[in-house]
Write a protein that holds these residues in place. Structure first.
Motif, short mmCIF file in Angstrom:
data_model
loop_
_atom_site.label_atom_id
_atom_site.label_comp_id
_atom_site.label_asym_id
_atom_site.label_seq_id
_atom_site.Cartn_x
_atom_site.Cartn_y
_atom_site.Cartn_z
N LEU A 1 0.96 -1.16 0.07
CA LEU A 1 -0.13 -0.09 0.03
C LEU A 1 0.59 1.29 0.10
O LEU A 1 0.77 2.34 -0.69
CB LEU A 1 -1.06 0.01 1.18
CG LEU A 1 -2.18 -0.84 0.95
CD1 LEU A 1 -3.04 -0.71 2.27
CD2 LEU A 1 -2.92 -0.18 -0.28
N MET A 2 1.79 1.22 0.97
CA MET A 2 2.96 2.33 0.80
C MET A 2 3.35 2.81 -0.42
O MET A 2 3.57 3.80 -0.94
CB MET A 2 3.99 2.02 1.83
CG MET A 2 3.59 2.24 3.38
SD MET A 2 3.34 3.79 4.05
CE MET A 2 4.59 3.53 5.29
N SER A 3 3.77 1.71 -1.14
CA SER A 3 4.67 1.91 -2.26
C SER A 3 3.38 2.32 -3.32
O SER A 3 3.83 2.99 -4.33
CB SER A 3 5.36 0.72 -3.05
OG SER A 3 4.43 -0.50 -2.93
N ALA A 4 2.23 1.95 -3.19
CA ALA A 4 1.24 2.19 -4.23
C ALA A 4 1.06 3.68 -4.33
O ALA A 4 0.93 4.17 -5.40
CB ALA A 4 -0.15 1.34 -4.02
N CYS A 5 1.22 4.09 -2.97
CA CYS A 5 1.00 5.62 -3.16
C CYS A 5 2.03 6.61 -3.59
O CYS A 5 1.79 7.52 -4.00
CB CYS A 5 0.62 5.95 -1.66
SG CYS A 5 1.89 5.73 -0.62
N GLY A 6 3.18 5.81 -3.51
CA GLY A 6 4.32 6.66 -4.30
C GLY A 6 4.06 7.05 -5.56
O GLY A 6 4.37 8.25 -5.91
N ASN B 1 1.07 7.52 -7.04
CA ASN B 1 -0.19 8.18 -7.18
C ASN B 1 0.08 9.68 -6.90
O ASN B 1 -0.58 10.43 -7.42
CB ASN B 1 -1.30 7.64 -6.27
CG ASN B 1 -2.07 6.80 -7.21
OD1 ASN B 1 -1.66 6.58 -8.23
ND2 ASN B 1 -3.02 5.97 -6.51
N SER B 2 0.78 9.90 -5.80
CA SER B 2 0.70 11.23 -5.07
C SER B 2 1.51 12.02 -6.20
O SER B 2 2.61 12.10 -6.35
CB SER B 2 1.19 11.27 -3.76
OG SER B 2 2.53 10.82 -3.82
N THR C 1 2.63 16.14 -6.34
CA THR C 1 2.60 17.06 -5.44
C THR C 1 1.68 18.57 -5.72
O THR C 1 1.64 18.58 -6.96
CB THR C 1 4.07 17.68 -5.36
OG1 THR C 1 4.50 17.80 -6.80
CG2 THR C 1 5.06 16.94 -4.41
N GLN D 1 -9.80 11.46 2.65
CA GLN D 1 -8.24 11.47 2.81
C GLN D 1 -7.64 10.92 1.45
O GLN D 1 -6.90 11.33 0.71
CB GLN D 1 -7.75 10.14 3.59
CG GLN D 1 -8.02 10.18 5.26
CD GLN D 1 -7.10 11.36 5.74
OE1 GLN D 1 -6.57 12.03 5.12
NE2 GLN D 1 -6.89 11.07 7.01
N LYS D 2 -8.44 10.16 0.42
CA LYS D 2 -8.17 9.85 -0.69
C LYS D 2 -7.99 11.11 -1.62
O LYS D 2 -7.21 11.23 -2.37
CB LYS D 2 -9.00 8.87 -1.30
CG LYS D 2 -8.53 8.19 -2.79
CD LYS D 2 -9.45 7.39 -3.20
CE LYS D 2 -9.00 6.74 -4.61
NZ LYS D 2 -9.72 6.06 -5.53
N ASN E 1 -5.44 13.72 -0.35
CA ASN E 1 -3.87 13.32 -0.64
C ASN E 1 -3.59 12.65 -1.74
O ASN E 1 -2.58 12.99 -2.38
CB ASN E 1 -3.61 12.27 0.69
CG ASN E 1 -3.74 13.28 1.81
OD1 ASN E 1 -3.37 13.98 2.07
ND2 ASN E 1 -4.79 12.64 2.79
N SER E 2 -4.59 11.92 -2.48
CA SER E 2 -4.29 10.89 -3.68
C SER E 2 -4.55 11.83 -4.84
O SER E 2 -3.74 12.00 -5.83
CB SER E 2 -4.78 9.71 -3.66
OG SER E 2 -4.36 8.88 -2.81
N LEU F 1 -8.19 20.71 9.13
CA LEU F 1 -6.68 20.57 9.64
C LEU F 1 -5.94 20.60 8.44
O LEU F 1 -4.59 21.31 8.46
CB LEU F 1 -6.45 19.25 10.45
CG LEU F 1 -5.22 18.94 11.24
CD1 LEU F 1 -5.44 19.83 12.44
CD2 LEU F 1 -5.13 17.45 11.42
N ASN F 2 -6.17 19.93 7.29
CA ASN F 2 -5.40 20.00 6.12
C ASN F 2 -5.47 21.27 5.37
O ASN F 2 -5.00 21.46 4.17
CB ASN F 2 -5.79 18.74 5.31
CG ASN F 2 -5.34 17.47 5.92
OD1 ASN F 2 -4.66 17.54 7.01
ND2 ASN F 2 -6.00 16.47 5.63
N TYR G 1 -4.10 8.80 3.20
CA TYR G 1 -5.28 7.92 2.62
C TYR G 1 -5.01 6.40 2.87
O TYR G 1 -5.81 5.65 3.53
CB TYR G 1 -5.48 7.91 1.19
CG TYR G 1 -6.56 6.99 0.74
CD1 TYR G 1 -7.63 6.73 1.24
CD2 TYR G 1 -6.25 6.50 -0.76
CE1 TYR G 1 -8.63 5.76 0.74
CE2 TYR G 1 -7.01 5.39 -1.21
CZ TYR G 1 -8.10 5.15 -0.71
OH TYR G 1 -9.06 4.05 -1.19
N TYR G 2 -3.85 5.94 2.58
CA TYR G 2 -3.53 4.54 2.68
C TYR G 2 -3.45 4.20 4.51
O TYR G 2 -3.83 3.11 4.61
CB TYR G 2 -2.24 4.15 2.04
CG TYR G 2 -2.36 4.18 0.55
CD1 TYR G 2 -3.24 3.35 -0.12
CD2 TYR G 2 -1.94 5.38 -0.12
CE1 TYR G 2 -3.41 3.57 -1.63
CE2 TYR G 2 -2.22 5.43 -1.56
CZ TYR G 2 -2.89 4.29 -2.09
OH TYR G 2 -3.25 4.71 -3.46
#
Lengths: 385, 330
Positions: free
Chosen positions: A19-24, A26-27, A29, A101-102, A105-106, A130-131, B9-10
């Motif tokens: 999951l962590m790498s998947a987000c790399g 996608n995100s 900046t 969150q998706k 952030n994504s 907050l964001n 999100y994740y």
């Protein structure tokens, strides 16, 4: 068993990594801000969180239809180019929070519209605030929502605005002094409607003869209605959603209670007439949305909506439709997709003319507008005079 | 670099998965003595409300609130466990279901304490409180190059991960201990277990209370992660959802409910791309599972097979080495 435990840890670890790498990938900046100054249009990504699967999917559908219709029109005008990214919350707080969150952030949206329920809003809004992502509810009417933070708005009128309007018109017309209150105590919406009714009754010096409660999905209200009948009220203040409310009115009329009912926003639905028939006559509600209005803007909207989706728009569709227009107006003034710029522009919204009427935001981000008071007469909603 | 790798999100989804794993464990413990409980949503609610109320009204630190929530839920578990001991199977399920509803109605009507159906909002959030605390000591998210909402998500996730691993290891160890053996014996045959000198009352109440304690703990964590709770969060639907983790993944071994929680929580998120169809697919998967593996996905047989496979492999390598040595020898 030791192996099983080790294996489990491995599974968790792999899952996390995946999951962590998947987000790399996608995100992206959010640094790059397009203000597309070339042809004067502003490109903006807007996230929508809506209840699209499950029991309340009907609300979500009306809301997203409202957004889409508004978006096609706004695109034609060509000043603002909004890309709507819709996520489903299934009416659950956890899912609403995850999808928020998706989106934040994504997808890096500039703004969030929704979620559908007040309970979801109470979980999502603090995170968005907050964001620094502006968030606007189009159907969240419980008290205390815009007060969550500076970035939180709503264009749906709260019960604290709708109910007093309905009560004072009814009190004036029928010269009422004594009221009975009936409310659903296990639902956020009807409970906060009751809190408002109690306050309004106190403020207007009405004598509350009795306060009765019921639960969601109840079928028999004779016990409560008998008590109410014995006290002989001039008016019945009833905080209910339309499905329970219609049954209550039906049983009350059969029992011989013929005083008018004053309801909250949730009581305001054409379904009441369908379920209760003639018994629905004498219901008074205050609402931001009156589809039968002569206003040209309203009629064009109703016609267009009918043509596109095959049914009459309800208040949820109308509120969503107006919300996107308010947002487009704010984006145009902000001139970029910067979150803070949009927030500031939104807060300055004043005297915006939509299908619901004239709207402004107060300093907390809550909507300021005049609700229309309607009553059911001869089997249809009519303005109350 | 780090800033791009961390996506809240994740981490959010993972945090909910971890909470659901804890809930899955809680139902597993109760099931491991053969008691079917539908009251876990109630215990979860007691934990959540206790912790929310003491941290808001009495300004207690979060950790005290969460532990207190778990303990109160555990004590309620003992109180409920004792009288319902005589009940078995469906009858116990109905009694605990009733308990869950009583708890929910109590939350609705005890307005002075719980604010009724409107629910409690602005509950202190684990991550946000920690980040504020860290800021006081002079540590901010900028120092390691990430935004503060990323730091919040990371902290929440790490805390939950550590807690979950500790819980899993505790119950794996318990399973191999005297207590675990007693649980298993009771599940197999109560009368036989009693004849072997196992104190059935003690162990059944222990299992029930442990399940309640863990569910209350998960509830307290849930309250401090969503920062908002209302009675409808702990309704019948939640109880069934918790039970499904164990039914789907398998309730014979602890890996079952853990797998169930991971799979069933991540599924709706992974299926987001097909939007309207996701709950249909989810439903089809559930039905297919029940049709083809009614005992749950992971059971004793599967674990044994896996073990045997591994042993065979080990054996093979040993044999090969042996034969090689022979070759060299000859």
């Amino acid at each position: 068993m030791g192996n099983v435990f080790k294996g489990l840890l491995a599974v968790i670890a792999v899952f996390t990594l995946a999951l962590m790498s998947a987000c790399g990938g996608n995100s992206e900046t959010s640094g790059e801000q397009s203000d597309g100054s070339g042809d004067g249009t502003v490109d903006v990504k807007v996230g929508v969180i809506s209840w699209l699967t499950g029991a309340g999917a009907g609300y979500g559908e009306a809301i997203t239809n409202g957004f889409e219709l508004a978006n096609t029109e706004i695109k034609e005008e060509g000043k603002v180019n909004i890309e709507l990214i819709t996520e489903d919350s299934a009416g659950k707080q956890e899912q609403a929070l995850s999808s928020a969150q998706k989106l934040m952030n994504s997808e890096n949206v500039s703004m969030i519209l929704g979620p559908t329920l007040s309970t979801e809003m109470k979980v999502v809004a603090p995170e968005a605030d907050l964001n620094g992502v502006p968030i606007m509810g189009t159907s969240t009417t419980a008290s205390g929502i815009p007060q969550i933070g500076d970035y939180v708005f709503r264009n749906s009128i709260p019960e604290s605005l709708a109910i007093p309007a309905a009560v004072s018109s009814a009190v004036e017309k029928y010269d009422a002094k004594k009221v009975a209150i009936l409310y659903g105590n296990d639902d956020v919406f009807t409970k906060s409607g009751y809190d408002t009714m109690k306050k309004v009754a106190e403020e207007q010096g009405l004598e509350v003869l009795t306060t009765e409660t019921f639960q969601k999905g109840q079928a028999d209200y004779n016990a409560q209605l008998t008590k109410i009948k014995d006290t002989k009220p001039d008016l019945i203040l009833c905080s209910a959603l339309y499905n329970e409310g219609a049954v209550i009115m039906d049983q009350a009329r059969k029992m011989g209670i013929d005083v008018p009912f004053v309801g909250g926003n949730g009581f305001n639905s054409p379904e009441v007439i369908k379920i209760a028939g003639d018994a629905a006559n004498g219901l008074i509600v205050a609402t931001p949305w009156f589809g039968g209005s002569e206003d040209e803007k309203v009629q064009t909207f109703v016609d267009k909506y009918k043509e596109e989706y095959g049914n009459e728009p309800d208040q949820f569709a109308a509120q969503a439709y107006d919300a996107l227009y308010i947002l487009a107006d704010a984006i145009e003034r902000a001139g970029s997709d910067d979150r803070d710029a949009i927030r500031d522009a939104l807060a300055e919204t004043e005297g915006f003319e939509g299908v619901l009427g004239e709207m402004s935001f107060d300093e907390e981000g809550d909507i300021v507008m005049e609700p229309t008071v309607l009553t059911i007469k001869d089997g249809k909603f009519q303005p109350f005079e | 670099m780090l800033a791009e790798l961390i996506n809240p999100y994740y981490l959010q989804v993972l945090s909910f998965i971890l909470i659901n794993i804890i809930l899955g464990i809680s139902i597993y413990i109760t099931l491991s003595t053969g008691q079917l409980s539908l009251g876990h949503a109630g215990f979860m609610g007691i934990g959540a409300y206790t912790s929310a109320i003491v941290t808001i009204n009495y300004d207690l630190p979060l950790i005290v609130g969460i532990l207190l929530g778990a303990i109160v839920a555990g004590l309620t578990g003992i109180l409920i466990g004792l009288p319902t001991l005589r009940l078995q199977g469906v009858y116990l399920a109905i009694a605990t279901l009733g308990f869950g509803e009583v708890v929910r109605v109590l939350f609705i009507n005890w307005e002075g304490m719980t604010q009724g159906a409107v629910g409690i909002s602005s509950i202190p959030h684990i991550g946000r409180e920690l980040v504020t605390g860290l800021r006081d000591t002079g540590f901010t998210a900028d120092m390691i190059g990430i935004r503060s909402n990323q730091l919040i998500s990371v902290l929440v996730f790490l805390i939950l991960l550590v807690v979950t691993i500790l819980l899993i290891s505790f119950f794996v160890r318990q399973h191999r201990s005297r207590v675990g053996r007693a649980f298993a014996a009771i599940k197999m045959d109560e009368s036989a277990a009693e004849a072997m000198g196992i104190n059935i009352t003690y162990y059944k109440v222990l299992a029930f209370a442990q399940g309640a304690l863990v569910a209350g703990f998960a509830g307290a964590l849930y309250a401090h992660i969503t920062a908002y709770i209302s009675p409808s969060d702990f309704s019948y639907h939640r109880a069934v959802e918790i039970l499904i983790f164990a039914v789907f993944g398998g309730s014979e071994v602890i890996a079952g409910p853990i797998f169930g929680a991971i799979f069933l929580t991540s599924m709706p998120e992974l299926l987001r791309d097909v939007s309207e169809y996701r709950y249909m697919i989810y439903g089809v998967i559930l039905v297919a599972m029940m049709a083809f593996r009614p005992q749950g996905l992971i059971d004793y047989n599967m674990i044994h097979k896996l073990k045997r496979l591994r042993k065979k492999k080990d054996q093979k390598t040993i044999d090969e080495k042996e034969s090689k040595r022979h070759d060299i020898g000859s």
